[in-house]
Design an enzyme around this catalytic site. Sequence first.
Site, PDB file in Angstrom:
ATOM      1  N   THR A  17       6.916  -2.786  11.057  1.00 26.19           N
ATOM      2  CA  THR A  17       6.354  -1.439  11.434  1.00 26.19           C
ATOM      3  C   THR A  17       5.006  -1.237  11.126  1.00 26.19           C
ATOM      4  O   THR A  17       4.449  -0.219  10.976  1.00 26.19           O
ATOM      5  CB  THR A  17       7.080  -0.253  10.497  1.00 26.19           C
ATOM      6  OG1 THR A  17       6.937  -0.642   9.133  1.00 26.19           O
ATOM      7  CG2 THR A  17       8.775  -0.207  10.838  1.00 26.19           C
ATOM      8  N   GLY A  60       6.834   5.084  14.365  1.00 23.31           N
ATOM      9  CA  GLY A  60       6.815   5.084  12.895  1.00 23.31           C
ATOM     10  C   GLY A  60       6.288   6.363  12.445  1.00 23.31           C
ATOM     11  O   GLY A  60       6.849   7.000  11.428  1.00 23.31           O
ATOM     12  N   ARG A 111      -2.418  -8.649  -1.139  1.00 25.55           N
ATOM     13  CA  ARG A 111      -3.593  -9.494  -1.266  1.00 25.55           C
ATOM     14  C   ARG A 111      -4.358  -9.172  -2.491  1.00 25.55           C
ATOM     15  O   ARG A 111      -5.080  -9.939  -3.260  1.00 25.55           O
ATOM     16  CB  ARG A 111      -4.284  -9.075  -0.089  1.00 25.55           C
ATOM     17  CG  ARG A 111      -3.930  -9.540   1.101  1.00 25.55           C
ATOM     18  CD  ARG A 111      -4.879  -9.367   2.457  1.00 25.55           C
ATOM     19  NE  ARG A 111      -4.831  -8.122   2.794  1.00 25.55           N
ATOM     20  CZ  ARG A 111      -5.478  -7.571   3.816  1.00 25.55           C
ATOM     21  NH1 ARG A 111      -6.454  -8.147   4.488  1.00 25.55           N
ATOM     22  NH2 ARG A 111      -5.470  -6.387   4.019  1.00 25.55           N
ATOM     23  N   ARG A 130       1.815  -4.019  12.521  1.00 26.70           N
ATOM     24  CA  ARG A 130       1.138  -4.250  13.569  1.00 26.70           C
ATOM     25  C   ARG A 130       1.629  -5.623  14.245  1.00 26.70           C
ATOM     26  O   ARG A 130       1.816  -6.671  13.495  1.00 26.70           O
ATOM     27  CB  ARG A 130      -0.564  -4.412  13.324  1.00 26.70           C
ATOM     28  CG  ARG A 130      -1.120  -2.968  13.250  1.00 26.70           C
ATOM     29  CD  ARG A 130      -1.190  -2.196  14.357  1.00 26.70           C
ATOM     30  NE  ARG A 130      -1.899  -0.943  14.318  1.00 26.70           N
ATOM     31  CZ  ARG A 130      -1.522   0.010  14.053  1.00 26.70           C
ATOM     32  NH1 ARG A 130       0.013   0.029  13.452  1.00 26.70           N
ATOM     33  NH2 ARG A 130      -2.133   1.255  13.885  1.00 26.70           N
ATOM     34  N   GLY A 152       0.829  -1.302  -0.325  1.00 27.31           N
ATOM     35  CA  GLY A 152       0.031   0.073  -0.160  1.00 27.31           C
ATOM     36  C   GLY A 152       0.992   1.395   0.034  1.00 27.31           C
ATOM     37  O   GLY A 152       1.877   1.388  -0.464  1.00 27.31           O
ATOM     38  N   ILE A 194       2.489   2.698   2.503  1.00 29.10           N
ATOM     39  CA  ILE A 194       3.831   2.791   3.089  1.00 29.10           C
ATOM     40  C   ILE A 194       4.657   1.626   2.321  1.00 29.10           C
ATOM     41  O   ILE A 194       5.795   1.941   2.202  1.00 29.10           O
ATOM     42  CB  ILE A 194       3.484   2.487   4.518  1.00 29.10           C
ATOM     43  CG1 ILE A 194       2.618   3.566   5.077  1.00 29.10           C
ATOM     44  CG2 ILE A 194       4.829   2.322   5.368  1.00 29.10           C
ATOM     45  CD1 ILE A 194       2.049   3.045   6.662  1.00 29.10           C
ATOM     46  N   GLU A 209       1.168  -2.308  24.545  1.00 26.28           N
ATOM     47  CA  GLU A 209       1.894  -1.011  24.627  1.00 26.28           C
ATOM     48  C   GLU A 209       1.484  -0.201  25.633  1.00 26.28           C
ATOM     49  O   GLU A 209       0.543   0.499  25.743  1.00 26.28           O
ATOM     50  CB  GLU A 209       1.848  -0.337  23.275  1.00 26.28           C
ATOM     51  CG  GLU A 209       2.244  -1.226  22.102  1.00 26.28           C
ATOM     52  CD  GLU A 209       2.157  -0.354  20.653  1.00 26.28           C
ATOM     53  OE1 GLU A 209       1.514   0.572  20.492  1.00 26.28           O
ATOM     54  OE2 GLU A 209       2.770  -0.975  19.524  1.00 26.28           O
ATOM     55  N   HIS A 216       6.742   2.245  18.897  1.00 25.55           N
ATOM     56  CA  HIS A 216       5.765   2.598  17.898  1.00 25.55           C
ATOM     57  C   HIS A 216       6.008   3.816  17.629  1.00 25.55           C
ATOM     58  O   HIS A 216       4.929   4.932  17.686  1.00 25.55           O
ATOM     59  CB  HIS A 216       4.564   2.245  18.464  1.00 25.55           C
ATOM     60  CG  HIS A 216       3.344   1.869  17.552  1.00 25.55           C
ATOM     61  ND1 HIS A 216       2.072   1.196  17.689  1.00 25.55           N
ATOM     62  CD2 HIS A 216       3.211   2.240  16.162  1.00 25.55           C
ATOM     63  CE1 HIS A 216       1.764   1.262  16.669  1.00 25.55           C
ATOM     64  NE2 HIS A 216       2.006   1.726  15.776  1.00 25.55           N
TER      65      HIS A 216
END
Length: 319
Positions: free
Chosen positions: A237, A289, A179, A239, A157, A159, A268, A287
């Site tokens: 980066t 990013g 996908r 999940r 996608g 990123i 987290e 986290h």
Amino acid sequence: MKIVCIDGEHQYFETVQRDVIEPLASAGIRFDWFEERFADTEAAIARAAGYDALYVIGDQGPVPAGLLRQNPQLRLVSFVGTGAARFVDFEEAREAGVTVTHVPDFASESVAELAIALTFAVARRLTEADRIVRAGEWTKNQGLKLAGGRFGVVGAGAIGGRTLARAKGLGMEPVLWNRSDPDGRAAAHGARSVSREEHFAHSLLVSLHLTHSAETDGFITRELLESMRPDAILINTARAEIVDNAALRELLAAGTIFGAGIDNFEHEPALPEEIPHPETNVALSPHIGFHTNEADDVFRLAGENILAFRAGTPTNVVC
């Protein structure tokens, strides 16, 4: 319309004041900001009383169970970022008749840059090297040359596509798995589409950029991880929930794969048992990013979702 942010953090207030609170006030919308904790479930449920919408930042964890159900006046949750399913119970939202919005495709450049930063940190064992120097030692452990190796992106996608572009700049061979429309994505990014199995079995580096959903939960299985080359690196980066992290920690501890760069965890802050053994070749970050100046727009865009909802034309709806 009355909006409340319960899980505010002082570091964000100036940006939210400028980009969200003031524009909404100009439109006749009240926005109340609190710097409290979702961990206090009863207090959070009480704080939401009387409001029409919840503005959720997410740094304090998920919206407490029951908050939407016990505040029937709530009609909207505007989540600041992507991955709203991790912070909002969609089933409860549907039962309560609450719309959930998010901000897609934000800070894509920043997350892609972190993926590359973690790649270098692991390939050249920088966290390990830092510890060695600080301890007054001078051990030189061998790293990996990246140029000429295969860089595989899982999820091409916004990123993932930007990460591929950077991989090509490093002189690496870009491949991808996606996908939907994998061949079209491959053509768009000047890469080659390969199967998920080939990705893990043959790539020097695998970088994960999938969203978390019911379909991708545990998508990166133990079998895929075990098929990786002994000199391979995994970068996540995306999940934590998309990976069998227990298997990954075992493989890292056994030295079965070269290393990993991880920017997200099941909980987290991360629980102690979620953190790989300190002697393994890993680079960890909390986290971060999207935590750059590029990401400031996310607060404004979440505010614009509120305006669109009030106008009767909801945008970026995920539930």
